[in-house]
Motif scaffolding. Sequence first.
Motif, PDB file in Angstrom:
ATOM      1  N   GLN A 112     -19.311 136.952  43.782  1.00 22.29           N
ATOM      2  CA  GLN A 112     -19.827 138.462  44.361  1.00 22.29           C
ATOM      3  C   GLN A 112     -18.658 139.355  45.062  1.00 22.29           C
ATOM      4  OE1 GLN A 112     -23.798 138.574  45.008  1.00 22.29           O
ATOM      5  NE2 GLN A 112     -24.257 138.203  42.322  1.00 22.29           N
ATOM      6  N   VAL A 113     -18.624 138.633  46.883  1.00 22.48           N
ATOM      7  CA  VAL A 113     -17.456 138.998  47.800  1.00 22.48           C
ATOM      8  C   VAL A 113     -16.691 139.064  47.354  1.00 22.48           C
ATOM      9  CG1 VAL A 113     -16.979 138.686  49.831  1.00 22.48           C
ATOM     10  CG2 VAL A 113     -19.751 138.463  49.719  1.00 22.48           C
ATOM     11  N   SER A 114     -15.958 138.395  46.652  1.00 22.45           N
ATOM     12  CA  SER A 114     -14.502 138.145  45.848  1.00 22.45           C
ATOM     13  C   SER A 114     -14.555 139.351  45.447  1.00 22.45           C
ATOM     14  CB  SER A 114     -14.413 136.064  45.601  1.00 22.45           C
ATOM     15  OG  SER A 114     -14.832 136.232  46.620  1.00 22.45           O
ATOM     16  N   GLU A 115     -15.059 139.688  44.560  1.00 19.08           N
ATOM     17  CA  GLU A 115     -15.606 140.466  43.195  1.00 19.08           C
ATOM     18  C   GLU A 115     -15.032 141.871  43.860  1.00 19.08           C
ATOM     19  OE1 GLU A 115     -17.807 142.467  38.404  1.00 19.08           O
ATOM     20  OE2 GLU A 115     -18.793 140.959  40.668  1.00 19.08           O
ATOM     21  N   ALA A 116     -16.086 142.065  44.970  1.00 18.80           N
ATOM     22  CA  ALA A 116     -15.649 143.297  45.920  1.00 18.80           C
ATOM     23  C   ALA A 116     -14.597 143.640  46.032  1.00 18.80           C
ATOM     24  CB  ALA A 116     -17.409 143.457  46.837  1.00 18.80           C
ATOM     25  N   GLN A 117     -13.831 142.392  47.583  1.00 18.26           N
ATOM     26  CA  GLN A 117     -12.632 142.180  47.779  1.00 18.26           C
ATOM     27  C   GLN A 117     -11.961 142.432  46.788  1.00 18.26           C
ATOM     28  OE1 GLN A 117     -12.874 138.924  49.729  1.00 18.26           O
ATOM     29  NE2 GLN A 117     -13.917 139.809  51.625  1.00 18.26           N
ATOM     30  N   ALA A 118     -11.799 142.685  45.617  1.00 24.89           N
ATOM     31  CA  ALA A 118     -10.856 142.657  44.466  1.00 24.89           C
ATOM     32  C   ALA A 118     -11.046 143.885  44.285  1.00 24.89           C
ATOM     33  CB  ALA A 118     -11.060 142.076  43.068  1.00 24.89           C
ATOM     34  N   LYS A 119     -12.161 144.501  43.850  1.00 30.86           N
ATOM     35  CA  LYS A 119     -11.946 145.817  43.651  1.00 30.86           C
ATOM     36  C   LYS A 119     -11.952 147.287  44.503  1.00 30.86           C
ATOM     37  CE  LYS A 119     -16.014 145.288  40.821  1.00 30.86           C
ATOM     38  NZ  LYS A 119     -17.664 146.154  40.086  1.00 30.86           N
ATOM     39  N   VAL A 120     -12.080 147.049  45.981  1.00 30.94           N
ATOM     40  CA  VAL A 120     -11.639 147.707  47.143  1.00 30.94           C
ATOM     41  C   VAL A 120      -9.728 147.373  46.687  1.00 30.94           C
ATOM     42  CG1 VAL A 120     -11.540 147.667  49.853  1.00 30.94           C
ATOM     43  CG2 VAL A 120     -13.497 147.003  48.352  1.00 30.94           C
ATOM     44  N   ALA A 121      -9.613 146.417  46.737  1.00 31.67           N
ATOM     45  CA  ALA A 121      -7.635 145.957  47.063  1.00 31.67           C
ATOM     46  C   ALA A 121      -7.592 147.083  45.995  1.00 31.67           C
ATOM     47  CB  ALA A 121      -8.031 144.918  46.446  1.00 31.67           C
ATOM     48  N   SER A 122      -7.572 146.731  44.781  1.00 32.03           N
ATOM     49  CA  SER A 122      -7.354 147.801  43.680  1.00 32.03           C
ATOM     50  C   SER A 122      -7.786 149.303  43.734  1.00 32.03           C
ATOM     51  CB  SER A 122      -8.148 147.111  42.206  1.00 32.03           C
ATOM     52  OG  SER A 122      -7.991 147.941  40.918  1.00 32.03           O
ATOM     53  N   ALA A 123      -8.457 149.728  44.036  1.00 31.94           N
ATOM     54  CA  ALA A 123      -8.069 151.197  44.760  1.00 31.94           C
ATOM     55  C   ALA A 123      -7.503 151.733  45.700  1.00 31.94           C
ATOM     56  CB  ALA A 123     -10.320 151.126  45.732  1.00 31.94           C
ATOM     57  N   GLN A 124      -7.548 150.558  46.951  1.00 27.24           N
ATOM     58  CA  GLN A 124      -6.656 150.569  47.977  1.00 27.24           C
ATOM     59  C   GLN A 124      -5.271 151.220  47.242  1.00 27.24           C
ATOM     60  OE1 GLN A 124      -7.024 147.623  50.952  1.00 27.24           O
ATOM     61  NE2 GLN A 124      -8.981 149.000  51.920  1.00 27.24           N
ATOM     62  N   ALA A 125      -4.369 150.027  46.596  1.00 27.72           N
ATOM     63  CA  ALA A 125      -3.816 150.022  45.681  1.00 27.72           C
ATOM     64  C   ALA A 125      -3.456 151.311  44.665  1.00 27.72           C
ATOM     65  CB  ALA A 125      -3.182 148.877  44.980  1.00 27.72           C
TER      66      ALA A 125
END
Length: 338
Positions: A279-292
């Motif tokens: 779940q943490v990895s999924e959230a981090q992936a969403k954050v990284a996508s939004a930042q990109a």
Amino acid sequence: MAKSRLEIAERGGGRISRGGAIVLAIVLAVVGLPLLKGLLGSFERTGGGEVAVVRNGGFFDDNKIRQVVDPASSRTWTGWWSKVHRYPAQQRFYTITAKAGDSDQRNVDVVTVPSSDGVNMGIEGVLYFTLNLDHDALRRFDDKFGTRKFRGPDGKSYFAWEGDEGWSAFLHQVVRPVIDNDLRTQINSFRCAELVSSCALVQNTGTSAKRPNAGLPQAQSNNANIAKVQNAINTSLATDLESTLGGKFLTNLHFNLVRVTLPARVQEAVDRAQAAFAQVSEAQAKVASAQAEAQANKARQDGYNKCPTCARIEELKALPQGITVYAPGNPNGSLYGR
């Protein structure tokens, strides 16, 4: 009168003749049958996967070893009423596994030993070996282990030469304790995470407290450590079995470490930790996508600021097809179609 006496004598002689026949039949039954049985049973031969140690067994013989019959022999004279002890001559294996149908113990069988950091670990594996077929070694083996019974996993007692049940009983009572001791010694020299990578997910190393943003635990390869355990066990087993058995009776020893498992509660904790980290990895992936995406938008806007014409061109490209009039300054509408 004389005739009657003669008839009586003849009848008496007949009775004696029948009695002699009965005695002769008894003698033949008591003496002849055992002799015939002893003669017919005095020839033995072995199959390709067995070797036989023959002991004297005659009425006037001692019980010492008479001879050794090699595997796949022709019919061989072994002496009157001798006893034949058959042992496996091919490579055999002893299996320790959680699969009840495959275990030598005929039930769920896992060796539980602690790691150096105190985590109980379940060990499953297979020991491959061959009985030493040297005649002198076989004679000493039969003297030490072929003349007593061993209690098997089923609770019954067998001689080591009494088929698969006897051989399994010998391994269970004599060889298995040596395996357990060697596994305990070798596993205790490694930490849990060095043998099971997921163990790092639930062990408190203090990293999170010191560096809250340290990130997820990194899995490490433990193949090299598994190989070290196997090599150490192979070396120690050869020495310990020779010392325990009193001779080099088992050769070509090789232990294959098949599986290392964690206790049920520890494994459940690992599963929960893995789910949480997912779940943490999924959230981090969403954050990284939004930042990109934000960075991409900023880069486009910077480009439009430097090139207003480029921005207008992009607007025109984004218009729907079929538009003939575009009036961006008209407050009542800016798009006119056909």
